[in-house]
Structures are given as C-alpha cells and as structure tokens.
Design an enzyme around this catalytic site. Sequence first.
Site, PDB file in Angstrom:
ATOM      1  N   HIS A  93      53.601  -6.476  -4.308  1.00 19.39           N
ATOM      2  CA  HIS A  93      52.672  -7.215  -5.175  1.00 19.39           C
ATOM      3  C   HIS A  93      51.526  -6.276  -5.573  1.00 19.39           C
ATOM      4  CE1 HIS A  93      49.712 -10.142  -6.505  1.00 19.39           C
ATOM      5  NE2 HIS A  93      50.721 -10.975  -6.667  1.00 19.39           N
ATOM      6  N   GLU A 165      55.025  -8.989 -13.157  1.00 20.21           N
ATOM      7  CA  GLU A 165      53.664  -9.533 -13.121  1.00 20.21           C
ATOM      8  C   GLU A 165      52.712  -8.517 -13.729  1.00 20.21           C
ATOM      9  OE1 GLU A 165      53.286 -12.800  -9.793  1.00 20.21           O
ATOM     10  OE2 GLU A 165      52.484 -10.907  -9.137  1.00 20.21           O
TER      11      GLU A 165
HETATM   12  P1  13P Z   1      48.223 -16.328 -10.707  1.00 12.89           P
HETATM   13  O1  13P Z   1      49.321 -17.319 -11.001  1.00 12.89           O
HETATM   14  O2  13P Z   1      47.069 -16.941  -9.987  1.00 12.89           O
HETATM   15  O3  13P Z   1      47.854 -15.548 -11.910  1.00 12.89           O
HETATM   16  O4  13P Z   1      48.839 -15.260  -9.666  1.00 12.89           O
HETATM   17  C1  13P Z   1      49.993 -14.601 -10.006  1.00 12.89           C
HETATM   18  C2  13P Z   1      50.459 -13.867  -8.819  1.00 12.89           C
HETATM   19  O5  13P Z   1      49.865 -12.875  -8.449  1.00 12.89           O
HETATM   20  C3  13P Z   1      51.630 -14.408  -8.099  1.00 12.89           C
HETATM   21  O6  13P Z   1      52.164 -13.475  -7.233  1.00 12.89           O
END
Ligand code: 13P
Length: 255
Positions: A93, A165
């Site tokens: 992450h 992401e």
């Molecule tokens: P948000 O949905 O709060 O933007 O977070 C995304 C995230 O980092 C999920 O791993």
Amino acid sequence: MKTYIVGNWKMNFTVGESSIYLHKLLKKITPKKGLVVAIAPSTIALQPLSLQIDRKKIRLAAQNCCGKDYGAYTGETAVSQLRGLIDFCIIGHSERRFVFNESDKMIREKVAACVRNGITPILCIGETESERAFGETADVLKDQISTGLADVSREDLDKVIIAYEPVWAISSVKGAKVAVPDDISSSIDIIRKHLKDTYGKSTDETPVLYGGSVNPSNCGAYLTIPGVNGLLIGGSSLIADQFNDIIEIAKRVTA
Ligand code: 13P
C-alpha cells in the site's frame, strides 16, 4: 471473473469496535454468487474476528505481513502465522511504501510469501501526483508490477490481485482529487497490457481493483470501467452502512 469489494480499515477501530462493526455488517449483508466481500482490520483484530465471521458473507484480509515465514524479525507478523485467519493480504500500500519506506524487495518478498502460503496478495500500485504530472505514470505502474511480481511464476499469476490506487486520489492524502473514470481507464489499460506483454494471455484471469476516494456515489461508475474487477475502499469502508451500500450497488452493476 469475480468482483471484489475490499474494505481497508487502516489503523482504525479497537478490537471491540471491530467486532461490533462486523456484527452489524453480517446482519445486513446478503451473499451473491461471484461477489467477494472482504474487510481488512488491524492485525490484532484478525484472530477474534475470524471466530465471528461468516465466510459465506465476508472474508478477512490482513493489511500487511512479513516476507519471511518465521525467525528473528521483532515486531513482524508472518503470513504463515495468519494462515487459517485470512484469505487476502494487502501488500505494498502507498502508506507502507512512503510512510514506512517499504522497498521493492520487501514488497516482492511479501507477495511471494503470500502465494507460498496460500493467501491471495492484493498488490497495490499507483503513481504519485508529481509522477503523473511528469508523464511517468506508465513507467511507474509497469515498474511496480514487474518488481512486485518478480518472484511469482506465470502459473501462479491467477493467485494474485492487483489494486490500482493512484496516490493523489487517496482521501487521506493532502489535496486529494477524485479520479474520473477516464483517468482510471487509461491506467487499467497500461496495467493489463503490461501483464499481457510480460506473461502472456493467461493474465486476463488476474483481477485488477481500483482504490481511491471510492464512495456510494461514485462506486457504480468505477465498477463499470472495462478491466476493473472490484474496489479497495478506505474511508467509506469505516461506516458499515456506507460499505453495505457499496456492496448493494456492486451487486446491481455487476449483475
Ligand atoms: P480512501 O478510500 O479513503 O481514499 O482510501 C483508499 C485506500 O487507500 C484503500 O486502500
């Protein structure tokens, strides 16, 4: 291809609060074939929640693990120790890459440890705002895939999930922006093409999720982007009602 809705709770909720949340969600949720729902609580909550969970409705995911199976690694939790509790483990992450300086090598080892132990890694990749501004998105995504999957054989690729992401779209990042489907679509194409170029056709079986400021209002649009097989949700997964709303929308749009 299945659809995955995964809630990443990050470092929120005590064990008791986690249990109350799960109790609430289990009462609301109705399973649907082809839809996999998972929550990723803090490591300390995994064991108690594993006794409470109904696996037909919800699966458990860890937010991190160690790339080694056992040994002198103070403070770490091996994925081999999480076997039996979790089905998935989030790896790489952006908060781990940038806040805890996780290296490509560590991420590669963690992904391999998950596959070796029968846990599905959810490998997170994504460019920062400045990388995007400098036109480096494609290189960053390709590099993160290649290094993250370096120890995964072509045969094991269907045991891996990739989560795109973009760092600039994560709600907790200062000045975060909400990505529009076109932004996501072009990155998903890069990811799918790179998998295909590197490993061949069978990579169509690799699920690719989207994560970044997902909420009940935008999740339907994100889920209908071609090549997106689910969502990794932070903030909106912390409220059981909102998370269940997203699950219900996922049921409708993926019907
Ligand atoms: P948000 O949905 O709060 O933007 O977070 C995304 C995230 O980092 C999920 O791993």
